[in-house]
Design an enzyme around this catalytic site. Structure first.
Site, PDB file in Angstrom:
ATOM      1  N   ARG A  74       0.692  -1.206  -0.155  1.00  0.00           N
ATOM      2  CA  ARG A  74      -0.319   0.030   0.044  1.00  0.00           C
ATOM      3  C   ARG A  74       0.562   1.107  -0.215  1.00  0.00           C
ATOM      4  O   ARG A  74       1.660   1.011   0.542  1.00  0.00           O
ATOM      5  CB  ARG A  74      -0.511  -0.003   1.621  1.00  0.00           C
ATOM      6  CG  ARG A  74      -2.048  -0.773   1.462  1.00  0.00           C
ATOM      7  CD  ARG A  74      -2.562  -0.346   2.477  1.00  0.00           C
ATOM      8  NE  ARG A  74      -2.035   0.405   3.494  1.00  0.00           N
ATOM      9  CZ  ARG A  74      -2.653  -0.577   4.733  1.00  0.00           C
ATOM     10  NH1 ARG A  74      -2.524  -2.223   4.305  1.00  0.00           N
ATOM     11  NH2 ARG A  74      -1.408  -0.216   5.818  1.00  0.00           N
ATOM     12  N   TYR A 214      -0.751  -3.569  -7.256  1.00  0.00           N
ATOM     13  CA  TYR A 214      -0.900  -4.781  -5.234  1.00  0.00           C
ATOM     14  C   TYR A 214      -2.015  -4.207  -5.044  1.00  0.00           C
ATOM     15  O   TYR A 214      -2.150  -3.314  -4.496  1.00  0.00           O
ATOM     16  CB  TYR A 214       0.789  -3.890  -5.323  1.00  0.00           C
ATOM     17  CG  TYR A 214       0.731  -4.980  -4.209  1.00  0.00           C
ATOM     18  CD1 TYR A 214       2.122  -5.799  -4.877  1.00  0.00           C
ATOM     19  CD2 TYR A 214       0.908  -5.513  -3.138  1.00  0.00           C
ATOM     20  CE1 TYR A 214       2.591  -7.104  -3.844  1.00  0.00           C
ATOM     21  CE2 TYR A 214       1.597  -6.430  -2.284  1.00  0.00           C
ATOM     22  CZ  TYR A 214       2.294  -6.875  -3.219  1.00  0.00           C
ATOM     23  OH  TYR A 214       2.731  -7.730  -1.903  1.00  0.00           O
ATOM     24  N   GLY A 215      -2.024  -5.183  -4.258  1.00  0.00           N
ATOM     25  CA  GLY A 215      -3.454  -5.610  -2.860  1.00  0.00           C
ATOM     26  C   GLY A 215      -4.101  -4.232  -3.265  1.00  0.00           C
ATOM     27  O   GLY A 215      -5.401  -4.521  -4.079  1.00  0.00           O
ATOM     28  N   GLY A 216      -4.047  -3.958  -2.167  1.00  0.00           N
ATOM     29  CA  GLY A 216      -5.374  -2.723  -1.491  1.00  0.00           C
ATOM     30  C   GLY A 216      -5.813  -0.962  -3.021  1.00  0.00           C
ATOM     31  O   GLY A 216      -6.207  -1.029  -2.572  1.00  0.00           O
ATOM     32  N   LYS A 223      -9.200  -2.285   0.973  1.00  0.00           N
ATOM     33  CA  LYS A 223      -9.490  -1.198   2.099  1.00  0.00           C
ATOM     34  C   LYS A 223     -10.183   0.144   1.787  1.00  0.00           C
ATOM     35  O   LYS A 223     -11.012   0.510   1.867  1.00  0.00           O
ATOM     36  CB  LYS A 223      -8.123  -1.111   2.436  1.00  0.00           C
ATOM     37  CG  LYS A 223      -7.083  -1.640   2.917  1.00  0.00           C
ATOM     38  CD  LYS A 223      -7.812  -2.763   3.618  1.00  0.00           C
ATOM     39  CE  LYS A 223      -6.564  -3.498   4.329  1.00  0.00           C
ATOM     40  NZ  LYS A 223      -6.876  -4.352   6.024  1.00  0.00           N
ATOM     41  N   HIS A 243     -12.513  -1.666  11.065  1.00  0.00           N
ATOM     42  CA  HIS A 243     -11.138  -2.929  10.972  1.00  0.00           C
ATOM     43  C   HIS A 243     -10.873  -3.686  11.515  1.00  0.00           C
ATOM     44  O   HIS A 243     -10.236  -4.122  12.416  1.00  0.00           O
ATOM     45  CB  HIS A 243      -9.787  -1.917  10.498  1.00  0.00           C
ATOM     46  CG  HIS A 243      -8.824  -2.631   9.944  1.00  0.00           C
ATOM     47  ND1 HIS A 243      -7.409  -2.086  10.573  1.00  0.00           N
ATOM     48  CD2 HIS A 243      -8.623  -3.560   9.682  1.00  0.00           C
ATOM     49  CE1 HIS A 243      -6.693  -2.896  10.372  1.00  0.00           C
ATOM     50  NE2 HIS A 243      -7.241  -3.630   9.197  1.00  0.00           N
ATOM     51  N   SER A 265      -1.842  -3.702  13.048  1.00  0.00           N
ATOM     52  CA  SER A 265      -0.730  -4.653  12.019  1.00  0.00           C
ATOM     53  C   SER A 265       0.452  -4.469  13.363  1.00  0.00           C
ATOM     54  O   SER A 265       0.350  -4.163  14.257  1.00  0.00           O
ATOM     55  CB  SER A 265      -0.021  -3.880  11.543  1.00  0.00           C
ATOM     56  OG  SER A 265       1.157  -3.118  11.440  1.00  0.00           O
ATOM     57  N   ALA A 266       0.618  -6.148  13.186  1.00  0.00           N
ATOM     58  CA  ALA A 266       1.486  -6.945  13.720  1.00  0.00           C
ATOM     59  C   ALA A 266       1.094  -6.961  15.395  1.00  0.00           C
ATOM     60  O   ALA A 266       2.560  -7.134  16.264  1.00  0.00           O
ATOM     61  CB  ALA A 266       2.862  -6.420  13.820  1.00  0.00           C
ATOM     62  N   CYS A 267       0.118  -7.376  15.458  1.00  0.00           N
ATOM     63  CA  CYS A 267      -0.339  -7.528  16.725  1.00  0.00           C
ATOM     64  C   CYS A 267      -1.326  -8.270  16.779  1.00  0.00           C
ATOM     65  O   CYS A 267      -2.878  -9.194  17.778  1.00  0.00           O
ATOM     66  CB  CYS A 267      -1.140  -6.206  17.714  1.00  0.00           C
ATOM     67  SG  CYS A 267      -0.681  -4.854  17.844  1.00  0.00           S
ATOM     68  N   THR A 270      -5.586 -11.963  12.689  1.00  0.00           N
ATOM     69  CA  THR A 270      -5.325 -13.090  11.888  1.00  0.00           C
ATOM     70  C   THR A 270      -5.483 -13.887  12.357  1.00  0.00           C
ATOM     71  O   THR A 270      -6.378 -15.202  12.242  1.00  0.00           O
ATOM     72  CB  THR A 270      -4.395 -13.016  10.977  1.00  0.00           C
ATOM     73  OG1 THR A 270      -5.312 -11.865   9.733  1.00  0.00           O
ATOM     74  CG2 THR A 270      -4.895 -14.452   9.483  1.00  0.00           C
ATOM     75  N   ASP A 290     -10.721  -9.752   9.015  1.00  0.00           N
ATOM     76  CA  ASP A 290      -9.925  -8.423   9.031  1.00  0.00           C
ATOM     77  C   ASP A 290     -11.135  -7.069   8.723  1.00  0.00           C
ATOM     78  O   ASP A 290     -10.684  -6.067   8.833  1.00  0.00           O
ATOM     79  CB  ASP A 290      -9.465  -8.805   7.233  1.00  0.00           C
ATOM     80  CG  ASP A 290      -7.992  -7.346   6.994  1.00  0.00           C
ATOM     81  OD1 ASP A 290      -7.851  -6.830   8.125  1.00  0.00           O
ATOM     82  OD2 ASP A 290      -8.057  -6.620   5.858  1.00  0.00           O
ATOM     83  N   ALA A 381       5.293 -10.039   1.629  1.00  0.00           N
ATOM     84  CA  ALA A 381       5.126 -11.253   0.301  1.00  0.00           C
ATOM     85  C   ALA A 381       3.165 -11.405   0.490  1.00  0.00           C
ATOM     86  O   ALA A 381       3.039 -11.522   2.359  1.00  0.00           O
ATOM     87  CB  ALA A 381       5.509 -12.207   0.342  1.00  0.00           C
ATOM     88  N   ARG A 382       2.143 -11.875   0.263  1.00  0.00           N
ATOM     89  CA  ARG A 382       1.015 -12.158   0.291  1.00  0.00           C
ATOM     90  C   ARG A 382       0.763 -13.540  -0.058  1.00  0.00           C
ATOM     91  O   ARG A 382       1.122 -14.434  -1.068  1.00  0.00           O
ATOM     92  CB  ARG A 382      -0.190 -11.015  -0.346  1.00  0.00           C
ATOM     93  CG  ARG A 382       0.508  -9.647   0.357  1.00  0.00           C
ATOM     94  CD  ARG A 382      -0.238  -9.883   1.848  1.00  0.00           C
ATOM     95  NE  ARG A 382       0.128  -8.248   2.178  1.00  0.00           N
ATOM     96  CZ  ARG A 382      -0.975  -7.788   3.506  1.00  0.00           C
ATOM     97  NH1 ARG A 382      -2.039  -7.989   4.016  1.00  0.00           N
ATOM     98  NH2 ARG A 382      -0.646  -6.900   3.729  1.00  0.00           N
ATOM     99  N   PHE A 507      -1.005 -16.793  21.465  1.00  0.00           N
ATOM    100  CA  PHE A 507      -1.710 -17.752  20.488  1.00  0.00           C
ATOM    101  C   PHE A 507      -3.361 -18.097  21.426  1.00  0.00           C
ATOM    102  O   PHE A 507      -3.674 -17.395  21.469  1.00  0.00           O
ATOM    103  CB  PHE A 507      -0.093 -18.827  20.664  1.00  0.00           C
ATOM    104  CG  PHE A 507       0.947 -17.930  19.377  1.00  0.00           C
ATOM    105  CD1 PHE A 507       0.998 -17.470  18.190  1.00  0.00           C
ATOM    106  CD2 PHE A 507       1.992 -18.150  20.244  1.00  0.00           C
ATOM    107  CE1 PHE A 507       1.438 -16.866  17.893  1.00  0.00           C
ATOM    108  CE2 PHE A 507       3.242 -17.000  19.616  1.00  0.00           C
ATOM    109  CZ  PHE A 507       3.241 -16.632  18.451  1.00  0.00           C
TER     110      PHE A 507
END
Length: 601
Positions: A74, A214-216, A223, A243, A265-267, A270, A290, A381-382, A507
């Site tokens: 993005r 690319y992507g969004g 988004k 979100h 992100s990074a929390c 998913t 998401d 990468a996705r 986890f």
């Protein structure tokens, strides 16, 4: 025009003609959503050098694609909200006057599809025909976009049938911005690195995207529509576009609850959505990973749908320890972008399970060995995979009526200060917690370790209008829903002790916190008041089988009034950016927090 008989929608057909005149493609194709069409798009990409088939015994019916290195993520600095008044975009968005932006875009779009096919993709965000869903139509010159939209949304004839002859849709125009001269061959990944524009026109519900494939930036249902445009529609129409993941939690007694959660992100968003719980008898199933669209129903409660049909996940870091169900979801029928290729035709990325291979083809298409000092997969990468392939997808995940939301979680990454879990005292306090949501930057980020980055409701890059007005909308929704609104909680899996060791295992163990959350919703679990909210007692949190000392629990739940007064000062600074648009009720919440903290010192 290929497939023109799919619709008699005069306004849609006129718009298609208008874009055709502007972009001058060689051919036009209206997507019907069939499996054959999806396969044709994959074949087209393989034949054109964009994609390569993965080994059938490794990842059946799946392809790997390497993008241009100048088009990998993005582009927030090239993403614009184009509305009449700058104040309506707010201080957190890039604003542009709609007329000025169209003056920039139209010369770029003129002839931009020459030598290419113009694909028209009717798509439904949400189950086709759902009262919570909305329809978009994306025009693009990228087969990559068509294929990904097949996985990420509901595409084609069923959507046109619901649209009928005069239904409403959000027009989305996308081009890679790389017209072809007579006889010129397309690049494997066409894009226009120098001229990227991802633009949103909330007053007319339009999306125009130029230059990125690319992507969004290119999958405009994601988004662009599902959050930026939908958030402005939601404010006008009295619903919520958030979100957030949606998960279904079932107790051993068969009681079902639905939880939505917003994390930056990074929390671990998913991972939580697809978690395997560690508490015996409890079950987590995924409704969405998401985005959540929520509307009131006759019973006065908020019901949510996942407007997407697939997962567009970050590959690096995904493995059978962090997210086994994501790994199972992408075993077939998936599109991989910018991961590495193994010698036996499989995909590889950093932190995937197993030994590091001695040789790979990296995301730039070059030979790679472990001693080369470079990452084999791009950090962004996705994988694109159908949600229906997730082993823990909820049986009712695509129910057009949606699912009733019992609780909303906010959370960030905080090594200190923020306890494992707390409950807001009411919806207004919960809105304040979401508005003040922040994560600590990692050591590599500008500003250094521990600096707070505010990301209200995890919507900072995705809100389509002024963030302060968005908070006002949250408060209005609470006024409307009253006692029927979901309970709001704040969680933090990332607190550390003085030695830098995680205090909470995370986890699957996060199911223990979810259990407390839903038991609080039913009035069955204890909590104690603190200056920042209601905290779980050690007895109320199911810690059976965990080696959790009283000292670690106390550290995990500690609320230090002096630390929190420092945080309150940072919140005050952040809120000041929004001037007199900041809802007075949030100022009042902040002042009340400071007073409680002073009293607790």
């Amino acid at each position: 025009m290929t497939n023109a008989t799919l619709t008699n929608h005069k306004k849609l057909l006129a718009w298609i003609d208008e874009i055709k005149e502007l972009t001058t493609p060689d051919d036009i194709y209206i997507a019907d959503g069939s499996k054959e069409e999806y396969q044709n798009m994959l074949n087209l990409m393989v034949e054109g050098g964009t994609a390569q088939w993965l080994a059938e015994d490794k990842k059946p019916n799946s392809v790997l694609i390497f993008s241009d290195p100048a088009d990998v993520a993005r582009v927030e600095d090239r993403t614009f909200i184009c509305c009449e008044k700058e104040e309506n975009a707010g201080p957190t968005n890039n604003w542009k006057d709609p007329k000025e932006m169209k003056d920039i875009l139209m010369p770029l779009f003129k002839g931009c599809m020459k030598g290419r096919t113009m694909y028209v993709i009717p798509f439904s965000m949400g189950p086709v025909g759902s009262p919570i869903a909305h329809i978009g139509v994306e025009i693009t010159d990228s087969p990559y976009v068509v294929a990904n939209m097949h996985l990420m949304t509901r595409v084609g004839k069923p959507v046109l049938d619901v649209l009928g002859e005069d239904g409403e849709y959000v027009p989305c125009v996308h081009t890679v911005g790389a017209p072809l001269a007579e006889g010129e061959k397309s690049a494997a990944w066409p894009c226009n690195a120098e001229n990227k524009y991802i633009t949103h026109f909330p007053e007319t519900n339009e999306i125009w995207s130029f230059g990125s494939g690319y992507g969004g930036n290119a999958l405009l249902g994601k988004k662009c529509f599902a959050l930026r445009i939908a958030s402005t529609m939601a404010k006008r129409e009295g619903w919520m576009a958030e979100h957030m993941l949606i998960l279904k939690l079932t107790s051993p007694e068969g009681v079902e609850k639905y939880v939505a959660a917003a994390f930056p992100s990074a929390c671990g968003k998913t991972n939580l959505a697809m978690m395997n719980p560690t508490i015996p008898g409890w079950k987590v199933e995924c409704v969405g990973d998401d985005i959540a669209w929520m509307k009131f129903k006759e019973d006065g409660r908020l019901y949510a749908i996942n407007p997407e049909a697939g997962f567009f996940g970050v590959a690096p870091g995904t493995n059978y320890h962090s997210n086994p169900n994501a790994m199972e979801s992408l075993k077939a029928n998936s599109i991989f972008t910018n991961v590495a290729l193994t010698d036996d035709g499989d995909v590889w990325w950093e932190d995937i399970d197993g030994d590091v291979p001695a040789h790979l083809i990296d995301w730039n298409g070059n030979d790679w060995t472990p001693d080369g000092g470079k990452k084999a997969a791009h950090p962004n990468a996705r994988f694109t995979a159908p949600a229906a392939q997730c082993p823990v997808i909820a049986p009712n995940w695509a129910d057009p009526e949606g699912v009733p939301i019992d609780a909303i979680l906010f959370g960030g990454r905080r090594a200190t200060t923020q306890p494992l879990a707390l409950e807001a005292s009411n919806w207004e306090h919960g809105t304040f917690l979401g508005a003040a949501m922040a994560s600590e930057k990692t050591a590599a980020a500008a500003g250094g370790l521990g600096e707070l980055r505010f990301d209200p409701m995890a919507m900072l890059p995705f809100i389509g209008y002024n963030m302060a007005d968005y908070w006002g909308h949250w408060l209005e929704m609470g006024d409307k829903g009253g006692d029927n609104m979901p309970k709001v909680f704040y969680v933090n899996w990332f607190r550390k002790d003085e030695e830098g060791k995680w205090l909470w295992p995370g986890f699957g163990e996060n199911s223990r916190v979810l259990k407390w959350v839903v038991e609080r919703c039913d009035g069955k679990a204890d909590a104690v008041d603190s200056p920042i909210g209601k905290l779980p007692t050690k007895e109320a949190m199911d810690l059976a089988g965990l080696d959790m000392s009283d000292k670690d629990w106390d550290s995990l739940m500690k609320v230090d009034a002096s630390e929190w007064l420092d945080v309150a000062g940072k919140i005050e600074e952040y809120f000041a950016k929004f001037g007199d648009k900041l809802p007075a009720r949030l100022t009042k919440q902040l002042e009340a927090l400071k007073a409680r903290l002073e009293a607790a010192k």
